[in-house]
Design a protein around this motif. Structure first.
Motif, PDB file in Angstrom:
ATOM      1  N   LEU A 301       0.817  -1.209   0.000  1.00 43.10           N
ATOM      2  CA  LEU A 301       0.000   0.000   0.000  1.00 43.10           C
ATOM      3  C   LEU A 301       0.853   1.262   0.000  1.00 43.10           C
ATOM      4  O   LEU A 301       0.453   2.288  -0.571  1.00 43.10           O
ATOM      5  CB  LEU A 301      -0.935   0.006   1.210  1.00 43.10           C
ATOM      6  N   ALA A 302       2.019   1.202   0.634  1.00 38.39           N
ATOM      7  CA  ALA A 302       2.906   2.368   0.651  1.00 38.39           C
ATOM      8  C   ALA A 302       3.357   2.730  -0.755  1.00 38.39           C
ATOM      9  O   ALA A 302       3.586   3.903  -1.070  1.00 38.39           O
ATOM     10  CB  ALA A 302       4.113   2.087   1.543  1.00 38.39           C
ATOM     11  N   LYS A 303       3.458   1.721  -1.625  1.00 43.30           N
ATOM     12  CA  LYS A 303       3.869   1.978  -3.011  1.00 43.30           C
ATOM     13  C   LYS A 303       2.763   2.630  -3.821  1.00 43.30           C
ATOM     14  O   LYS A 303       3.016   3.491  -4.659  1.00 43.30           O
ATOM     15  CB  LYS A 303       4.290   0.654  -3.676  1.00 43.30           C
ATOM     16  N   ILE A 304       1.541   2.213  -3.577  1.00 35.03           N
ATOM     17  CA  ILE A 304       0.440   2.708  -4.397  1.00 35.03           C
ATOM     18  C   ILE A 304      -0.191   3.971  -3.830  1.00 35.03           C
ATOM     19  O   ILE A 304      -0.825   4.738  -4.556  1.00 35.03           O
ATOM     20  CB  ILE A 304      -0.640   1.618  -4.590  1.00 35.03           C
ATOM     21  N   GLY A 305       0.000   4.249  -2.552  1.00 32.03           N
ATOM     22  CA  GLY A 305      -0.615   5.407  -1.914  1.00 32.03           C
ATOM     23  C   GLY A 305      -0.382   6.732  -2.618  1.00 32.03           C
ATOM     24  O   GLY A 305      -1.335   7.513  -2.821  1.00 32.03           O
ATOM     25  N   PRO A 306       0.859   7.049  -3.019  1.00 36.39           N
ATOM     26  CA  PRO A 306       1.100   8.331  -3.698  1.00 36.39           C
ATOM     27  C   PRO A 306       0.297   8.493  -4.987  1.00 36.39           C
ATOM     28  O   PRO A 306       0.036   9.625  -5.420  1.00 36.39           O
ATOM     29  CB  PRO A 306       2.608   8.293  -3.981  1.00 36.39           C
ATOM     30  N   THR A 307      -0.097   7.391  -5.592  1.00 36.07           N
ATOM     31  CA  THR A 307      -0.903   7.451  -6.814  1.00 36.07           C
ATOM     32  C   THR A 307      -2.234   8.144  -6.557  1.00 36.07           C
ATOM     33  O   THR A 307      -2.754   8.853  -7.426  1.00 36.07           O
ATOM     34  CB  THR A 307      -1.161   6.026  -7.352  1.00 36.07           C
ATOM     35  N   PHE A 308      -2.799   7.951  -5.363  1.00 36.26           N
ATOM     36  CA  PHE A 308      -4.070   8.589  -5.034  1.00 36.26           C
ATOM     37  C   PHE A 308      -3.972  10.107  -5.136  1.00 36.26           C
ATOM     38  O   PHE A 308      -4.888  10.774  -5.608  1.00 36.26           O
ATOM     39  CB  PHE A 308      -4.515   8.213  -3.618  1.00 36.26           C
ATOM     40  N   VAL A 309      -2.838  10.634  -4.651  1.00 41.26           N
ATOM     41  CA  VAL A 309      -2.641  12.084  -4.660  1.00 41.26           C
ATOM     42  C   VAL A 309      -2.400  12.574  -6.080  1.00 41.26           C
ATOM     43  O   VAL A 309      -2.952  13.595  -6.512  1.00 41.26           O
ATOM     44  CB  VAL A 309      -1.470  12.470  -3.742  1.00 41.26           C
ATOM     45  N   THR A 310      -1.585  11.826  -6.819  1.00 45.29           N
ATOM     46  CA  THR A 310      -1.292  12.194  -8.206  1.00 45.29           C
ATOM     47  C   THR A 310      -2.563  12.264  -9.042  1.00 45.29           C
ATOM     48  O   THR A 310      -2.732  13.163  -9.882  1.00 45.29           O
ATOM     49  CB  THR A 310      -0.324  11.179  -8.832  1.00 45.29           C
ATOM     50  N   LEU A 311      -3.472  11.327  -8.808  1.00 44.34           N
ATOM     51  CA  LEU A 311      -4.718  11.278  -9.570  1.00 44.34           C
ATOM     52  C   LEU A 311      -5.771  12.261  -9.059  1.00 44.34           C
ATOM     53  O   LEU A 311      -6.802  12.454  -9.696  1.00 44.34           O
ATOM     54  CB  LEU A 311      -5.304   9.865  -9.521  1.00 44.34           C
ATOM     55  N   GLY A 312      -5.512  12.858  -7.907  1.00 42.11           N
ATOM     56  CA  GLY A 312      -6.492  13.768  -7.333  1.00 42.11           C
ATOM     57  C   GLY A 312      -7.577  13.072  -6.543  1.00 42.11           C
ATOM     58  O   GLY A 312      -8.582  13.690  -6.176  1.00 42.11           O
ATOM     59  N   ASP A 313      -7.393  11.786  -6.254  1.00 42.84           N
ATOM     60  CA  ASP A 313      -8.389  11.033  -5.502  1.00 42.84           C
ATOM     61  C   ASP A 313      -8.300  11.304  -4.000  1.00 42.84           C
ATOM     62  O   ASP A 313      -9.262  11.073  -3.259  1.00 42.84           O
ATOM     63  CB  ASP A 313      -8.231   9.531  -5.747  1.00 42.84           C
ATOM     64  N   VAL A 314      -7.136  11.741  -3.534  1.00 45.89           N
ATOM     65  CA  VAL A 314      -6.928  12.140  -2.146  1.00 45.89           C
ATOM     66  C   VAL A 314      -6.216  13.491  -2.179  1.00 45.89           C
ATOM     67  O   VAL A 314      -5.340  13.711  -3.013  1.00 45.89           O
ATOM     68  CB  VAL A 314      -6.086  11.111  -1.371  1.00 45.89           C
ATOM     69  N   GLU A 315      -6.580  14.378  -1.279  1.00 43.73           N
ATOM     70  CA  GLU A 315      -6.080  15.751  -1.334  1.00 43.73           C
ATOM     71  C   GLU A 315      -4.576  15.848  -1.141  1.00 43.73           C
ATOM     72  O   GLU A 315      -3.890  16.597  -1.845  1.00 43.73           O
ATOM     73  CB  GLU A 315      -6.794  16.601  -0.286  1.00 43.73           C
ATOM     74  N   ASN A 316      -4.024  15.100  -0.180  1.00 47.68           N
ATOM     75  CA  ASN A 316      -2.590  15.224   0.078  1.00 47.68           C
ATOM     76  C   ASN A 316      -2.022  13.929   0.639  1.00 47.68           C
ATOM     77  O   ASN A 316      -2.767  13.057   1.114  1.00 47.68           O
ATOM     78  CB  ASN A 316      -2.298  16.392   1.028  1.00 47.68           C
ATOM     79  N   GLN A 317      -0.695  13.818   0.603  1.00 44.99           N
ATOM     80  CA  GLN A 317      -0.017  12.607   1.046  1.00 44.99           C
ATOM     81  C   GLN A 317      -0.187  12.378   2.545  1.00 44.99           C
ATOM     82  O   GLN A 317      -0.172  11.247   3.015  1.00 44.99           O
ATOM     83  CB  GLN A 317       1.470  12.671   0.689  1.00 44.99           C
ATOM     84  N   GLY A 318      -0.362  13.469   3.284  1.00 47.34           N
ATOM     85  CA  GLY A 318      -0.561  13.326   4.724  1.00 47.34           C
ATOM     86  C   GLY A 318      -1.787  12.491   5.050  1.00 47.34           C
ATOM     87  O   GLY A 318      -1.771  11.684   5.985  1.00 47.34           O
ATOM     88  N   GLN A 319      -2.854  12.662   4.268  1.00 46.73           N
ATOM     89  CA  GLN A 319      -4.061  11.865   4.482  1.00 46.73           C
ATOM     90  C   GLN A 319      -3.792  10.392   4.192  1.00 46.73           C
ATOM     91  O   GLN A 319      -4.281   9.505   4.905  1.00 46.73           O
ATOM     92  CB  GLN A 319      -5.189  12.351   3.574  1.00 46.73           C
ATOM     93  N   VAL A 320      -3.012  10.124   3.152  1.00 52.00           N
ATOM     94  CA  VAL A 320      -2.674   8.744   2.804  1.00 52.00           C
ATOM     95  C   VAL A 320      -1.838   8.117   3.910  1.00 52.00           C
ATOM     96  O   VAL A 320      -2.091   6.981   4.342  1.00 52.00           O
ATOM     97  CB  VAL A 320      -1.916   8.688   1.469  1.00 52.00           C
TER      98      VAL A 320
END
Length: 344
Positions: A301-320
């Motif tokens: 999950l640590a590998k894929i988490g930043p993808t959420f931010v890149t795609l705009g699905d999560v506001e920032n990495q801190g939330q991930v």
């Protein structure tokens, strides 16, 4: 060694859409909100089953939860999840207490405010791949540039597509993503409405049997199968939650020892030919994996988490990061005891 053979050996040869940031109560229909007392006195366990979660099918077919909980006055209400996104919707609305998703979908939900915890791991699958039609000339990810691709946002196949594109120097802006539920994605591929589909087993295995081609596969782009529960359910009904995890432990042991019957159960529920279901179970599903959520899942999950931010699905990495730190709960799985679950 092929991915199929790799999984086969690890599994049975060795042992026989973004989610909205809404708070949820975790209460099921008919219960009063905001009460551990209400949750503690639950008379119904609301739990999902899904064709992408073979252990859920085994538990439902065998009637183990019903046999174990009936003497305690608890009924079992099963609700089918068509995909991780649908399971997350059911968890968020309180339609289910326990739901099946891919790891990526669980993290996305948690990062966007859904108070869920992962309480068990039900598989290490190769359930996603990129698929094209039997007459298509597409053989590589690079050839998807400018094409229409079906995928269900908020699920593992969608994030599989994102990673696949990235590995070829592309992004989702280089393709047109048709956001379709998994079964609809297969239909769109087979009727020519899209050029490719990021598929999910067992639907994908059925399409493959019908002539569709899996042209890009990568086991590392698949996340684990996560069994999730609402925080209110875990707080208010810990004994009931433990029973669910115990049932999953029994199903894991049984499925590994009985792959043929597990495949037959899948075939019956999913409407698949037995050879197709057998491929899913024996070649693309590692069910002989520890049910305890831990560092292996966290690393994926640590590998894929930043993808959420890149795609705009999560506001920032801190939330991930916060979601990853709080998602996995190993307390029930560490105490899992299959012997507590009664046969029907």
């Amino acid at each position: 060694m092929s991915v199929s053979r790799h999984l086969n050996r690890r599994s049975f040869l060795g042992a026989a859409a973004a989610v909205s940031a809404l708070a949820m109560t975790g209460c099921v229909p008919g219960e009063k909100a905001g009460g551990d007392a209400a949750a503690a006195n639950k008379s119904t366990l609301n739990i999902d089953f899904a064709t992408y979660n073979p252990l859920s099918l085994v538990i439902k077919e065998k009637g183990w939860l019903e046999a174990t909980l009936a003497p305690k006055g608890v009924k079992v209400n099963w609700l089918q999840s068509a995909g991780s996104n649908k399971a997350n919707e059911s968890l968020r609305s309180g339609a289910v207490d326990v739901g099946s998703t891919a790891g990526s979908a669980a993290l996305l939900a948690r990062a966007n405010g859904s108070p869920i915890k992962t309480i068990s791991i039900y598989s290490q699958p190769e359930w996603a791949a990129l698929v094209t039609g039997k007459d298509s000339a597409i053989t590589s990810v690079e050839q998807l540039k400018g094409k229409n691709v079906a995928a269900t946002k908020g699920t593992d196949p969608y994030f599989f597509l994102v990673q696949a594109l990235e590995s070829a120097g592309l992004s989702t802006s280089d393709v047109t993503v048709q956001n379709l539920q998994h079964a609809d994605g297969r239909t769109a591929l087979e009727n020519g409405s899209v050029d490719a589909w990021s598929g999910l087993d067992p639907i994908m295995a059925g399409a493959q049997e019908n002539g569709s081609k899996l042209f890009f596969r990568n086991l590392d782009f698949n996340t684990y199968g996560f069994l999730n529960a609402t925080e209110s359910f875990l707080t208010g009904s810990p004994e009931l939650a433990q029973t669910v995890v115990d049932a999953y432990e029994k199903a894991r042991i049984w499925a590994v020892a009985n792959p043929e019957e597990t495949a037959q159960i899948l075939a019956n529920v999913a409407g698949l030919d037995l050879p197709v279901a057998t491929t899913v179970i024996t070649e693309r599903s590692n069910l002989d994996v520890s049910g305890v959520p831990g560092e292996k899942q966290r690393a994926v999950l640590a590998k894929i988490g930043p993808t959420f931010v890149t795609l705009g699905d999560v506001e920032n990495q801190g939330q991930v990061d916060a979601a990853l730190d709080s998602l996995l709960d190993d307390s029930l799985a560490k105490k899992a005891d299959a012997a507590t679950i009664k046969d029907a």
